[in-house]
Structures are given as C-alpha cells and as structure tokens.
Design a protein around this motif. Structure first.
Motif, PDB file in Angstrom:
ATOM      1  N   CYS A 151      -4.620   2.741 -11.154  1.00 35.54           N
ATOM      2  CA  CYS A 151      -4.526   1.296 -11.329  1.00 35.54           C
ATOM      3  C   CYS A 151      -3.165   0.835 -10.833  1.00 35.54           C
ATOM      4  CB  CYS A 151      -4.692   0.909 -12.798  1.00 35.54           C
ATOM      5  SG  CYS A 151      -6.327   1.247 -13.460  1.00 35.54           S
ATOM      6  N   LEU A 152      -3.186  -0.206 -10.022  1.00 34.66           N
ATOM      7  CA  LEU A 152      -1.922  -0.790  -9.605  1.00 34.66           C
ATOM      8  C   LEU A 152      -1.098  -1.162 -10.839  1.00 34.66           C
ATOM      9  CD1 LEU A 152      -3.134  -3.110  -6.696  1.00 34.66           C
ATOM     10  CD2 LEU A 152      -1.911  -0.934  -6.494  1.00 34.66           C
ATOM     11  N   THR A 155       0.907   3.916  -7.185  1.00 34.46           N
ATOM     12  CA  THR A 155       0.453   4.170  -5.813  1.00 34.46           C
ATOM     13  C   THR A 155       0.710   5.599  -5.380  1.00 34.46           C
ATOM     14  OG1 THR A 155       2.554   3.382  -4.924  1.00 34.46           O
ATOM     15  CG2 THR A 155       0.761   1.762  -5.110  1.00 34.46           C
ATOM     16  N   SER A 195      -2.741   2.775  -0.961  1.00 30.69           N
ATOM     17  CA  SER A 195      -3.026   1.340  -0.964  1.00 30.69           C
ATOM     18  C   SER A 195      -4.256   1.056  -1.813  1.00 30.69           C
ATOM     19  CB  SER A 195      -3.257   0.843   0.468  1.00 30.69           C
ATOM     20  OG  SER A 195      -4.348   1.539   1.055  1.00 30.69           O
ATOM     21  N   GLN A 196      -4.373  -0.216  -2.256  1.00 25.99           N
ATOM     22  CA  GLN A 196      -5.554  -0.604  -3.018  1.00 25.99           C
ATOM     23  C   GLN A 196      -6.795  -0.374  -2.165  1.00 25.99           C
ATOM     24  OE1 GLN A 196      -5.606  -4.610  -4.587  1.00 25.99           O
ATOM     25  NE2 GLN A 196      -7.800  -4.561  -4.924  1.00 25.99           N
ATOM     26  N   ARG A 223      -9.035   6.383  -5.438  1.00 29.38           N
ATOM     27  CA  ARG A 223      -9.368   4.957  -5.480  1.00 29.38           C
ATOM     28  C   ARG A 223      -8.325   4.221  -6.325  1.00 29.38           C
ATOM     29  NH1 ARG A 223     -14.442   7.568  -5.538  1.00 29.38           N
ATOM     30  NH2 ARG A 223     -14.460   7.735  -7.817  1.00 29.38           N
ATOM     31  N   VAL A 224      -7.721   3.231  -5.708  1.00 28.76           N
ATOM     32  CA  VAL A 224      -6.678   2.444  -6.369  1.00 28.76           C
ATOM     33  C   VAL A 224      -7.257   1.063  -6.674  1.00 28.76           C
ATOM     34  CG1 VAL A 224      -4.344   1.525  -6.214  1.00 28.76           C
ATOM     35  CG2 VAL A 224      -4.902   3.727  -5.129  1.00 28.76           C
ATOM     36  N   TYR A 225      -7.351   0.744  -7.969  1.00 27.47           N
ATOM     37  CA  TYR A 225      -7.983  -0.493  -8.420  1.00 27.47           C
ATOM     38  C   TYR A 225      -6.940  -1.539  -8.808  1.00 27.47           C
ATOM     39  CZ  TYR A 225     -12.227   2.351  -8.856  1.00 27.47           C
ATOM     40  OH  TYR A 225     -13.299   3.172  -8.613  1.00 27.47           O
ATOM     41  N   ASN A 226      -7.405  -2.803  -8.755  1.00 28.94           N
ATOM     42  CA  ASN A 226      -6.572  -3.923  -9.188  1.00 28.94           C
ATOM     43  C   ASN A 226      -6.960  -4.284 -10.617  1.00 28.94           C
ATOM     44  OD1 ASN A 226      -5.121  -6.246  -9.608  1.00 28.94           O
ATOM     45  ND2 ASN A 226      -6.177  -7.463  -8.053  1.00 28.94           N
ATOM     46  N   ASN A 297     -14.669  -1.104 -12.205  1.00 27.32           N
ATOM     47  CA  ASN A 297     -13.321  -1.281 -11.669  1.00 27.32           C
ATOM     48  C   ASN A 297     -12.409  -0.182 -12.197  1.00 27.32           C
ATOM     49  OD1 ASN A 297     -11.498  -2.797 -10.023  1.00 27.32           O
ATOM     50  ND2 ASN A 297     -10.542  -3.597 -11.876  1.00 27.32           N
ATOM     51  N   CYS A 300      -9.265   0.189 -15.147  1.00 27.16           N
ATOM     52  CA  CYS A 300      -8.222  -0.837 -15.119  1.00 27.16           C
ATOM     53  C   CYS A 300      -8.592  -2.054 -15.949  1.00 27.16           C
ATOM     54  CB  CYS A 300      -7.974  -1.290 -13.682  1.00 27.16           C
ATOM     55  SG  CYS A 300      -7.279  -0.017 -12.636  1.00 27.16           S
TER      56      CYS A 300
END
Length: 560
Positions: A151-152, A155, A195-196, A223-226, A297, A300
């Motif tokens: 989760c942002l 990174t 990166s997201q 996987r990077v989630y917002n 998601n 997050c």
C-alpha cells in the motif's frame, strides 16, 4: 648406467657425467671387495626441461546426473616432470592422480574444484584449478514465491523466490511495471522504486547442461495499491420494461484493483464480462435481479473488498391492469371486510390506499388484505399497481356498511287538501347512509322535487286519491316500504241541494230523492232530520225514502 650420458672416470667415486639429456639417467656405483661381498648403489640424475608447459587443469566443465565421472584434460608433461591431481573442493576420486587425462569418479552434485600440480624440479613448479559442476535434473521447477501486495506510500519490498540447490542459480528480471532489483541473483533480493499498479518479475533458473529439469522460469507480481482508491459503486438501480439484457454502470477500480460482478438474486443470468465495470447482462426475464460489484484493493484503506449491490427489475408489459374487485356490502354489527384485488406480476407492487371513510388496512400491499374498524357508511379504497416503466394502473372499490338499526320505512301520515292547493310536503322518515330512500307514485299523480328526500315536496296532485310509497333500500340489512295517501278535494263542488220538496198521498209511502251530484273524492250522505223512513242508499244522491230527510254534502276536506 642406463639412460644417456658419459661417465668421465668410471673408477673414481667422484666423477663427471656428461652429455646428459632431458630425462632420467641412472648410474650404479659398485664396490668389489675380492672374496668379500660386492655392494652397489644407484643414483638417479633427472634433467628437467625448462620448456615443460606450465600446469593447465583444462576448461571448466558442466555435467548433469546421472553422469558423475569425467576425464580430465590437464596439460602434458615432459619427463621427468610429474603432475598430480588433488581435490580442492567438493568430492571426486582421481583414478590415476598423476595422469593429466585421468578419470575422476564419484563427483558430487555442485561445484567440484580440482588442482593439477606440475613439479618440474629446479625448473620450477606450477599449478592450475578446474571446476567440474554437476547439476541435478530432478530439482523442482522454479519458484518465484507468492505475489506481494503493498500500500502506498510503501514502494519497496523483498522478493521471496526459492533458492535452487547448488550449483544452479536463479536470476530476477523485470518484465512489467517499474522496480530496481538490488541483487538479481538473490532469491530474496530487495526491489525498490515500485510504482502503483502491477509490477511483474521473473525468476529464471540456470540448470545447464541438464535438458529436462522442468520449468525454468516462474513469474510473480508486486501489486502496489492506493489506500485512497474509491470504494465499489455498482451504479443506480435499474427498472426496465420487457427487457432481456442491460448494461452495468459500476465504477472502474483504480489499478491494480480488480472489480468482479456476481449475481446474488434472481433467475440465472449471464454476466458477459465479470471483471468489466460496464459489462452486459443477458438472459434476463420478468422478475427481480441483484448483482454485486466487488472491488479488491489489496489490504489498503478499507481492508477487505468493498461491495455494492444494484437491483435490476424487469417488469411485464403484458401484465393485467389493476382490478380492485366488486363493491362489498355488509350490515352492522359487521365492521370489517376482505378486499379481493388481482395479484400484480412481480416485480410490480400493488398498494391499497383509503380514499374516503374510515378503516384500517391490515397489509396495504396484499391484494386480499383485511380492513378493520369500518363505520356505518361508504368507504372507498384504491388498488394501484406500480408496474415500473411499463406504467401504473388503479381501480377503486367501495365497501358499504349498512345500519342494522335503521328504522323501517315510514311514509308519514295521510294528508287531505282542497283545491286550488295541489302540492304538499311528504314526511317520510330519514335514512342512514349508505341506505337510500325513494319515493314512487302508486296511485294518482304527483311530481317529486327530490324523490330521494324523505321530506321532498310533491306537486301536480290530482283531485282524488294520490298514493305515494316511501321505499328504504338498506343493503344486506333488508328493504322496507310504507305508503301515504294525499286526498285532494275539489273546492268547485256545488253546495248540497236536496232537491225540491215532495208531497205524497197515502197509500203512497215511497219516493225518489233528487240530491245534487257529488264530485270525488267528496261524498254525499242522506240523514234523517225528522220522521223515519228506509233509505235504499244513504250515499246516493237519488234514493227512495218514505219520510222527510236532509241531504248533507261533505265537499270540503271531507267535512259535512
């Protein structure tokens, strides 16, 4: 002496040997003691070649089980130089340790290092190493480890690949997204600069020369989630008429979030593209459907997947219009009724509403609901079917509660009038609604100002007897009726005239009287004033009598 060379003084214990060549020359020194024991000893003289090649163990080799032995390829020797194989790392047994081309057996899986040492006497020694790598072709496939979710604002992360057994090694490469691999050959390397979205890495194993060691690559995703991505929104509910398909209007998830449609209510329908926020839904029929739009998601923000439900109602354009049923009539003490409307075709909804009167509707959406607390009178109820976009329809029903204590019909007392009066007011008893009263002409003439008014005026009465009936209709409580008579007399009726006096001579004892004529309803009546006689008819203006008499004419209001 064996080998090349010349002994300068063979009898001298200290002599010079000349003309020696590269190789080995053996010289024997013998002492003869006459009859005593003769003894000898030998000395080896080795001449080394300074041009003997330096030690070279050969090229590194890679082998694959079941092969576990190999011929070496050490550098050649110029005698009397000697080479020797030794094990530096790993395992293995040289069959002939001094043979540069010896066979080495029982090599272990992994990296095995062997040393070829060349001894070239005073010309100098040298050594070299060679690696024999033995691979195991039974090793499992490459395993890049589980996918990772972040989760942002984070990174960076550590990958979780599986280290292959030595001597195999793995290498990480990036094939999608972004990320810097700190140590590409470390299965648990750190990656930064993610990166997201979805960042894809491949873990590739190197197993040469084994040809059949399974899958050499495996892929994993970071996987990077917002955490601030919008929650699931399935869009507004839909109401359609006679439709067989529709299009969803869910919100598009923020990458790398994934949305998925599922059906939770209704007959089975086809979700054409379950992960498309705007997927088509086909195979719909009349009825109600519910679909859930779920957005995953990661972990997050809101944690588990967010969900939203949309309802799709398909209405029947051929459904019957609202029918409230027939009017209902009851007599007290009954104060309730059961309504009988038609059933709506689902998902259409029917609703009862009260338009007038009293009454408690037990279940407003039940076409056969009971209604309570009805008082005497009329109660109007409206049955409305809401058929969505196919249109709505309504129908009305009335429930009449009649008064069981309503008095029987009473038309009032008879009346007598004298012309020129030809109208009057009737005096019927009142009626409790919804009961009704009605005047009707039974005999004579008459025009009612309001035939339903118990106290209506009546005009146009004719001379004579006029009979009127007051009828009360009281529904299931029963009907009653009563008559009243209005008698209208003629004020133009001539006064009574008994006729001329008469004289008779016995034996005559009878005569005919000649009274004036009478107009109905007036009546004439003969009475004796003096004397006695027998009248053939006291009501006839002409009659036989034997004595003096009086002719009375009742012409006004029946008076005499």
């Amino acid at each position: 002496m064996s080998g090349p060379g010349n002994i300068t003084d063979a009898a001298s214990p200290v002599t010079t040997v000349t003309n020696l060549l590269v190789g080995e020359t053996i010289v024997r020194w013998t002492i003869t003691s006459g009859v005593c024991v003769t003894t000898d000893d030998e000395v080896s003289i080795r001449v080394y070649d300074p041009n003997n090649p330096p030690a070279f163990a050969g090229l590194d080799q890679e082998l694959c089980v079941p092969q576990d032995s190999v011929f070496m390829a050490g550098s050649s020797l110029i005698f009397p130089a000697v080479g020797t194989w030794s094990v530096i790392a790993g395992a293995g047994t040289p069959v002939n340790p001094n043979d540069p081309l010896t066979l080495i057996e029982q090599i272990a899986i992994g990296v095995n290092t062997y040393q070829w040492s060349v001894y070239n006497g005073p010309c100098g020694s040298s050594l070299d190493e060679v690696s024999i790598t033995l691979y195991d072709d039974t090793t499992a496939a490459a395993n890049a480890g589980p996918d990772i979710e972040l989760c942002l604002p984070i990174t960076d992360t550590f990958l979780q690949g599986e280290q292959p057994p030595a001597p195999a090694e793995g290498t990480w490469t990036l094939i999608a997204g972004t990320g810097f691999i700190v140590n590409p050959n470390d299965p648990n390397t750190q990656v930064t600069g993610l990166s997201q979205g979805t960042n894809v890495f491949v873990w590739t194993l190197e197993w040469d020369p084994c040809p059949n060691n399974g899958i050499l690559t495996d892929t994993m995703e970071v996987r990077v989630y917002n955490p601030n991505a919008p929650l699931a929104d399935a869009g507004p509910d839909q109401a359609l008429c006679d439709a067989t398909s529709t299009t969803m209007v869910g919100n598009v998830p923020e990458v790398p979030g994934v949305g998925t449609w599922t059906q939770v209510l209704g007959a089975p329908a086809t979700i054409v593209s379950p992960n498309d926020a705007a997927t088509a839904i086909t195979g719909l029929g009349v009825g109600s459907y519910q679909f859930v739009w779920e957005i995953y998601n990661g972990l997050c923000g809101f944690g588990p997947p967010s969900r939203d439900t949309v309802q799709v109602d398909i209405y029947d354009g051929d459904a019957p219009a609202a029918q409230a049923g027939n009017d209902i009539s009851w007599c007290t003490p009954t104060n309730s009724a059961v309504l009988v409307a038609n059933d709506p075709v689902f998902p259409a909804v029917g609703t009862w509403t009260s338009l007038s009167g009293t009454g408690t509707i037990a279940d407003p959406n039940d076409p056969n609901t009971a209604v309570f607390n009805l008082g005497v009178g009329q109660h109007d109820f409206l049955w409305t079917i809401d058929n969505g976009p196919c249109g709505s329809s309504s129908d009305q029903i009335s429930v009449f509660i009649y008064d069981g204590d309503q008095a029987a019909a009473n038309a009032g007392p008879d009346q007598q009038l004298c012309t020129p009066t030809t109208s009057s007011t009737l005096a019927g008893n009142s009626v409790t609604f919804p009961g009704t009263g009605q005047w009707s002409v039974i005999a004579g003439t008459g025009a009612f100002a309001d035939a339903s008014n118990p106290n209506t005026g009546v005009s146009g009465l004719s001379i004579g007897t006029n009979t009127f009936r007051w009828s009360i209709t009281n529904g299931p409580c029963g009907d009653t009726q009563d008559d009243v008579t209005i008698t209208v007399y003629n004020d133009a009726q001539p006064s009574a005239n008994a006729g001329a006096d008469q004289q008779l001579c016995t034996p005559t004892s009878s005569t005919n009287l000649q009274g004036s004529a009478v107009t109905f309803p007036a009546t004439g009546n003969w009475v004796f004033v003096q004397g006695s006689a027998t009248l053939s008819s006291s009501r006839q203006s002409q009659c036989n009598t034997q004595r003096s008499h009086r002719w009375n004419l009742c012409a006004a209001m029946g008076g005499r």
